[in-house]
Scaffold this motif. Sequence first.
Motif, PDB file in Angstrom:
ATOM      1  N   GLU A  35       7.104  10.733   4.985  1.00 24.80           N
ATOM      2  CA  GLU A  35       6.604  10.721   6.364  1.00 24.80           C
ATOM      3  C   GLU A  35       6.922   9.399   7.055  1.00 24.80           C
ATOM      4  N   GLN A  36       6.814   8.287   6.317  1.00 27.08           N
ATOM      5  CA  GLN A  36       7.125   6.981   6.895  1.00 27.08           C
ATOM      6  C   GLN A  36       8.614   6.873   7.215  1.00 27.08           C
ATOM      7  N   VAL A  37       9.446   7.426   6.353  1.00 28.23           N
ATOM      8  CA  VAL A  37      10.886   7.457   6.611  1.00 28.23           C
ATOM      9  C   VAL A  37      11.158   8.208   7.911  1.00 28.23           C
ATOM     10  N   LEU A  38      10.488   9.337   8.097  1.00 25.21           N
ATOM     11  CA  LEU A  38      10.714  10.143   9.302  1.00 25.21           C
ATOM     12  C   LEU A  38      10.191   9.456  10.563  1.00 25.21           C
ATOM     13  N   VAL A  39       9.270   8.520  10.414  1.00 26.13           N
ATOM     14  CA  VAL A  39       8.788   7.737  11.550  1.00 26.13           C
ATOM     15  C   VAL A  39       9.755   6.592  11.864  1.00 26.13           C
ATOM     16  N   GLU A  40      10.171   5.884  10.819  1.00 26.47           N
ATOM     17  CA  GLU A  40      10.946   4.660  11.038  1.00 26.47           C
ATOM     18  C   GLU A  40      12.431   4.878  11.293  1.00 26.47           C
ATOM     19  N   LEU A  41      13.059   5.781  10.554  1.00 26.46           N
ATOM     20  CA  LEU A  41      14.517   5.894  10.666  1.00 26.46           C
ATOM     21  C   LEU A  41      15.007   6.288  12.055  1.00 26.46           C
ATOM     22  N   PRO A  42      14.362   7.223  12.742  1.00 27.44           N
ATOM     23  CA  PRO A  42      14.883   7.577  14.070  1.00 27.44           C
ATOM     24  C   PRO A  42      14.906   6.404  15.053  1.00 27.44           C
ATOM     25  N   ASN A  60      -0.199   7.391 -16.720  1.00 28.22           N
ATOM     26  CA  ASN A  60       0.521   7.720 -15.487  1.00 28.22           C
ATOM     27  C   ASN A  60      -0.459   7.924 -14.351  1.00 28.22           C
ATOM     28  N   PRO A  61       0.026   7.760 -13.118  1.00 31.31           N
ATOM     29  CA  PRO A  61      -0.790   8.224 -11.993  1.00 31.31           C
ATOM     30  C   PRO A  61      -0.946   9.746 -12.109  1.00 31.31           C
ATOM     31  N   SER A  62      -1.960  10.287 -11.470  1.00 26.96           N
ATOM     32  CA  SER A  62      -2.157  11.739 -11.490  1.00 26.96           C
ATOM     33  C   SER A  62      -1.060  12.426 -10.681  1.00 26.96           C
ATOM     34  N   VAL A  63      -0.934  13.717 -10.910  1.00 24.13           N
ATOM     35  CA  VAL A  63       0.031  14.508 -10.140  1.00 24.13           C
ATOM     36  C   VAL A  63      -0.298  14.404  -8.658  1.00 24.13           C
ATOM     37  N   ALA A  64      -1.572  14.490  -8.311  1.00 15.55           N
ATOM     38  CA  ALA A  64      -1.979  14.391  -6.904  1.00 15.55           C
ATOM     39  C   ALA A  64      -1.551  13.049  -6.313  1.00 15.55           C
ATOM     40  N   GLU A  65      -1.702  11.964  -7.075  1.00 15.41           N
ATOM     41  CA  GLU A  65      -1.298  10.640  -6.582  1.00 15.41           C
ATOM     42  C   GLU A  65       0.216  10.545  -6.409  1.00 15.41           C
ATOM     43  N   ILE A  66       0.946  11.075  -7.368  1.00 17.66           N
ATOM     44  CA  ILE A  66       2.411  11.026  -7.282  1.00 17.66           C
ATOM     45  C   ILE A  66       2.903  11.856  -6.104  1.00 17.66           C
ATOM     46  N   ARG A  67       2.349  13.048  -5.945  1.00 13.63           N
ATOM     47  CA  ARG A  67       2.764  13.904  -4.819  1.00 13.63           C
ATOM     48  C   ARG A  67       2.380  13.271  -3.483  1.00 13.63           C
ATOM     49  N   ALA A  68       1.186  12.663  -3.406  1.00 12.09           N
ATOM     50  CA  ALA A  68       0.756  12.011  -2.162  1.00 12.09           C
ATOM     51  C   ALA A  68       1.679  10.845  -1.828  1.00 12.09           C
ATOM     52  N   LEU A  69       2.081  10.094  -2.840  1.00  7.40           N
ATOM     53  CA  LEU A  69       3.007   8.985  -2.638  1.00  7.40           C
ATOM     54  C   LEU A  69       4.340   9.494  -2.094  1.00  7.40           C
ATOM     55  N   MET A  70       4.844  10.546  -2.704  1.00  5.58           N
ATOM     56  CA  MET A  70       6.111  11.127  -2.272  1.00  5.58           C
ATOM     57  C   MET A  70       6.020  11.576  -0.806  1.00  5.58           C
ATOM     58  N   THR A  71       4.926  12.213  -0.452  1.00  4.48           N
ATOM     59  CA  THR A  71       4.728  12.692   0.922  1.00  4.48           C
ATOM     60  C   THR A  71       4.591  11.531   1.894  1.00  4.48           C
ATOM     61  N   LYS A  72       3.786  10.543   1.527  1.00 10.37           N
ATOM     62  CA  LYS A  72       3.531   9.409   2.415  1.00 10.37           C
ATOM     63  C   LYS A  72       4.815   8.633   2.709  1.00 10.37           C
ATOM     64  N   ILE A  73       5.619   8.408   1.694  1.00  6.78           N
ATOM     65  CA  ILE A  73       6.868   7.671   1.902  1.00  6.78           C
ATOM     66  C   ILE A  73       7.828   8.481   2.766  1.00  6.78           C
ATOM     67  N   GLN A 109       0.833  -1.204   0.000  1.00  2.94           N
ATOM     68  CA  GLN A 109       0.000   0.000   0.000  1.00  2.94           C
ATOM     69  C   GLN A 109       0.866   1.251   0.000  1.00  2.94           C
ATOM     70  N   LEU A 110       2.002   1.174   0.657  1.00  8.14           N
ATOM     71  CA  LEU A 110       2.917   2.308   0.700  1.00  8.14           C
ATOM     72  C   LEU A 110       3.577   2.525  -0.661  1.00  8.14           C
ATOM     73  N   MET A 111       4.063   1.447  -1.274  1.00  6.17           N
ATOM     74  CA  MET A 111       4.739   1.518  -2.572  1.00  6.17           C
ATOM     75  C   MET A 111       4.227   0.369  -3.435  1.00  6.17           C
ATOM     76  N   PRO A 112       3.107   0.594  -4.142  1.00  7.37           N
ATOM     77  CA  PRO A 112       2.554  -0.460  -5.003  1.00  7.37           C
ATOM     78  C   PRO A 112       3.550  -0.883  -6.083  1.00  7.37           C
ATOM     79  N   GLY A 113       3.523  -2.166  -6.425  1.00  4.37           N
ATOM     80  CA  GLY A 113       4.458  -2.703  -7.397  1.00  4.37           C
ATOM     81  C   GLY A 113       4.405  -2.001  -8.748  1.00  4.37           C
ATOM     82  N   ALA A 114       3.210  -1.650  -9.209  1.00  2.76           N
ATOM     83  CA  ALA A 114       3.078  -0.983 -10.511  1.00  2.76           C
ATOM     84  C   ALA A 114       3.758   0.387 -10.491  1.00  2.76           C
ATOM     85  N   ILE A 115       3.653   1.080  -9.375  1.00  8.75           N
ATOM     86  CA  ILE A 115       4.306   2.391  -9.244  1.00  8.75           C
ATOM     87  C   ILE A 115       5.814   2.203  -9.224  1.00  8.75           C
ATOM     88  N   ARG A 116       6.274   1.219  -8.452  1.00 11.24           N
ATOM     89  CA  ARG A 116       7.709   0.955  -8.365  1.00 11.24           C
ATOM     90  C   ARG A 116       8.283   0.681  -9.755  1.00 11.24           C
TER      91      ARG A 116
END
Length: 164
Positions: free
Chosen positions: A105-112, A90-103, A67-74
């Motif tokens: 944010e997850q990096v900022l949760v997990e890496l620390p 292509n995915p829409s601009v809104a979808e691409i930007r949301a994906l970029m933001t979501k990932i 759900q975070l990084m769908p295979g088709a997007i990858r």
Amino acid sequence: MLDIALKQICFAREITLSLLDGLSDDDYFAMPVGSPTHIAWQVGHLAMAEYGLCLFRMRGRQPDDLQLMPGAIRKAFSRGSVPEADRSKNPSVAEIRALMTKIHEQVLVELPALPAAVLEEPTEMPYTATPTKLGALLFCAQHELLHAGQIGLLRRLLGKPPIR
């Protein structure tokens, strides 16, 4: 060192976001004459790379990752993929930007929360400075800045003013 890598990743993202400010959806898919790419592909590629370098390499694939990084997007935005100018393919601009933001944010949760010992574990290319997971994190920031430069060039080719 983890805190330095995180600061570099966040700094690179701030640069990228500043370059995306004020762009229309049409700008994202425009491919200026002679350009083999467009901004939408650059943004999708950055999202895919941040997932790969900062999440997948650090802790492997997790159940929620599809759900975070769908295979088709990858596949659409991975190294070696060919940017498609047809917006309907292509995915829409809104979808691409949301994906970029979501990932990010997850990096900022997990890496620390990563144990320091994980950063010393070996990894394969690409990495920067050292063939370890820390090297992959350091590469993530450099990789994003490289693509931010491409976004900046595309902006200028589209007639947009430079970012100050």
